[in-house]
Scaffold this motif. Structure first.
Motif, PDB file in Angstrom:
ATOM      1  N   ASN A 114       0.816  -1.216   0.000  1.00  0.00           N
ATOM      2  CA  ASN A 114       0.000   0.000   0.000  1.00  0.00           C
ATOM      3  C   ASN A 114       0.849   1.264   0.000  1.00  0.00           C
ATOM      4  N   GLU A 115       1.962   1.224   0.696  1.00  0.00           N
ATOM      5  CA  GLU A 115       2.809   2.417   0.798  1.00  0.00           C
ATOM      6  C   GLU A 115       3.298   2.876  -0.572  1.00  0.00           C
ATOM      7  N   ALA A 116       3.701   1.931  -1.413  1.00  0.00           N
ATOM      8  CA  ALA A 116       4.184   2.286  -2.750  1.00  0.00           C
ATOM      9  C   ALA A 116       3.089   2.921  -3.588  1.00  0.00           C
ATOM     10  N   LYS A 144       3.977  14.355  -6.860  1.00  0.00           N
ATOM     11  CA  LYS A 144       3.182  13.206  -6.429  1.00  0.00           C
ATOM     12  C   LYS A 144       4.058  12.182  -5.702  1.00  0.00           C
ATOM     13  N   ASN A 145       5.240  11.929  -6.228  1.00  0.00           N
ATOM     14  CA  ASN A 145       6.154  10.943  -5.638  1.00  0.00           C
ATOM     15  C   ASN A 145       6.731  11.382  -4.298  1.00  0.00           C
ATOM     16  N   SER A 146       6.907  12.694  -4.115  1.00  0.00           N
ATOM     17  CA  SER A 146       7.727  13.161  -2.991  1.00  0.00           C
ATOM     18  C   SER A 146       6.966  13.839  -1.858  1.00  0.00           C
ATOM     19  N   ASN A 147       5.753  14.321  -2.133  1.00  0.00           N
ATOM     20  CA  ASN A 147       5.049  15.105  -1.118  1.00  0.00           C
ATOM     21  C   ASN A 147       3.905  14.289  -0.517  1.00  0.00           C
ATOM     22  N   ALA A 148       3.978  14.038   0.780  1.00  0.00           N
ATOM     23  CA  ALA A 148       2.972  13.210   1.455  1.00  0.00           C
ATOM     24  C   ALA A 148       1.577  13.796   1.359  1.00  0.00           C
ATOM     25  N   ALA A 149       1.488  15.108   1.110  1.00  0.00           N
ATOM     26  CA  ALA A 149       0.179  15.755   0.997  1.00  0.00           C
ATOM     27  C   ALA A 149      -0.598  15.268  -0.222  1.00  0.00           C
ATOM     28  N   ALA A 193      -4.877   7.960   2.201  1.00  0.00           N
ATOM     29  CA  ALA A 193      -4.809   9.216   1.452  1.00  0.00           C
ATOM     30  C   ALA A 193      -4.756  10.432   2.372  1.00  0.00           C
ATOM     31  N   ALA A 194      -4.070  11.468   1.884  1.00  0.00           N
ATOM     32  CA  ALA A 194      -4.037  12.748   2.590  1.00  0.00           C
ATOM     33  C   ALA A 194      -5.443  13.352   2.613  1.00  0.00           C
TER      34      ALA A 194
END
Length: 478
Positions: free
Chosen positions: A39-41, A389-394, A401-402
């Motif tokens: 799920n994390e990926a 998208k790849n780098s920002n947790a938001a 999901a954020a």
């Protein structure tokens, strides 16, 4: 001579024994070149739909494999291969209305390659694309570049020369005469027009076993990471729920349903299609709906789905491009703002083959076509969006999901403004989704910098923001 032969045999045996650990190590290395799907990926993933036939002049696995490393630049983590299987020749589609049998000229017949979704054999590859070894190389290259590969799976029907029609006729839906039929609309009993395929009957539990085994073959033998299920809702949910655990006996898999049916997410699929959101984007771009309709849709999504359900967001795919028009045809000047929207709302954004190269034509569906690989405005846009998208947790968009928080403006029917936030990170999307300029007020609680879109986003002298038609900005803290 006999002594020499025995000596030579011994040497060969010794060399073979020495090579066995090396071969085993190589196999282990290939298996471990990417971590199992989790799920994390998927939280930060971009998915790429690969149309092998049309991707290159060669229309081959090898031609696509060469370009896989540069897909990393677009943030791609999942490659979805459109159907790679042999296509039935019986009743093969030549056009939407004509079958190959309707074409008299032998030379004319040759150019009609048929629909990818009329499958003659689930466990072979279309020889036009290459060999299974070529596919293995594609999968291995993807894994080495941090990408998973999923296959398009067509469980609802087969082509008319699939072996099951002879060997297992009870696998198929039959009419009163005991003849197999093409898929019918359950509401009307009339044909959908998919005359090049025969409808499968899931009342037969032996079909469940056979279909599951065909899917499992690709995981066990070719290291595939999951499936995109064509018209998933037309197949009983119970079938998918029994199939997926069996697929996962080999390794974790990622499952994408071509459906918005929330029941499919409980025990079978990870992600579905955001068809309703896509159609609404088209309507807004064409002036047939306002941002108010989008707000209602997001409220509906929030109440309809469970917290860990998520959808695939897109401005185009193989169906939309071929049958309903290019992004530019459908969305016009709103195109860039809508692409940015697919990356910033909850879910996973899709890139369809050619989109990254500003493709502005409808790809032929039943014939050979090709995309032009010239990097214009879309490649750098997708590159920047993919990086964020790849780098920002938001922008986390999967099962964790954020948050999505609508930001109120003084022009909410024209201006869409929202904040995504997670783990102390924030991203804000603001867009004038109308064909008229607008001045509006907006309270921003965070000092975020323009990342993409409008280069400066500052209040005017009247304490309002100004945006031209279809203008947007993404504000981010990195």
């Amino acid at each position: 001579m006999k002594k020499i032969s025995i000596l030579l045999l011994g040497m060969i045996s010794l060399v073979s024994c020495k090579n066995e650990p090396e071969q085993a190590a190589t196999e282990v290395k290939q298996e471990q070149s990417i971590a199992p799907v989790d799920n994390e990926a998927m939280e930060s993933a971009v998915i790429y739909e690969a149309n092998i036939r049309q991707y290159s002049p060669e229309g081959s696995f090898d031609a696509f494999t060469k370009d896989i490393p540069q897909l990393k630049d677009l943030g791609v983590k999942v490659i979805w291969l459109m159907p790679i299987y042999p296509i039935s020749e019986v009743r093969r589609k030549a056009t939407n209305d004509l079958s190959i049998e309707d074409i008299e000229d032998p030379e004319e017949k040759k150019k009609y390659l048929g629909s990818y979704y009329a499958i003659a054999d689930y466990t072979e590859v279309n020889p036009e694309f290459g060999t299974k070894e070529d596919l293995d190389e594609l999968v291995q290259t993807a894994h080495e570049n941090g990408m998973y590969v999923i296959l398009d799976w067509v469980a609802n029907h087969t082509g008319w020369d699939h072996a099951w029609l002879e060997e297992n006729p009870d696998f198929y839906t039959q009419n009163d005469k005991g003849e197999p039929v093409d898929p019918l609309n359950p509401a009307t009993g009339e044909s959908w027009g998919w005359t090049d395929v025969a409808d499968l009957n899931y009342d037969n539990k032996e079909l469940w076993e056979a279909m599951t085994a065909e899917m499992k073959y690709w995981i066990d033998e070719h290291n595939i990471d999951g499936f995109r299920a064509d018209v998933a809702g037309e197949v009983p949910t119970e079938f998918w729920e029994q199939a997926v655990p069996k697929l996962q006996e080999t390794k974790p898999v990622f499952m994408l349903a071509e459906s918005e049916d929330k029941d499919l997410f409980h025990n079978a699929f990870d992600m579905g299609y955001n068809w309703e959101g896509h159609h609404l984007m088209n309507q807004i771009a064409q002036g047939e709906a306002t941002v108010a309709a989008w707000d209602e849709y997001m409220k509906k999504i929030d109440t309809t789905y469970q917290q860990d359900d998520y959808l695939m967001n897109f401005v185009t795919n193989h169906d939309e491009n071929s049958w309903n028009g290019t992004v530019r045809e459908r969305m016009g000047d709103a195109s860039e703002a809508m692409v940015a929207l697919t990356y910033t709302i909850p879910g996973m954004p899709l890139i369809y083959s050619g989109q990254e190269y500003d493709m502005d034509k409808r790809l032929r569906f039943f014939e050979k076509d090709t995309i032009s690989k010239t990097k214009g405005t879309m490649w750098p846009l997708l590159e920047k969006l993919g990086e964020l998208k790849n780098s920002n947790a938001a922008l986390s968009g999967g099962k964790e999901a954020a948050d999505y928080v609508r930001l109120k403006t003084s022009a909410d029917e024209q201006v869409l403004a929202f904040e995504r936030n997670k783990a102390g990170k924030k991203v804000v999307y603001v867009a004038n989704l109308s064909d008229k300029p607008v001045d509006f007020t907006l309270e921003l609680k965070s000092e975020l910098q323009p990342y993409l879109g409008k280069k400066e986003f500052k209040k005017q002298k009247n304490d309002q923001y100004h945006m031209t038609a279809w203008e947007y900005v993404i504000l981010a803290d990195n």
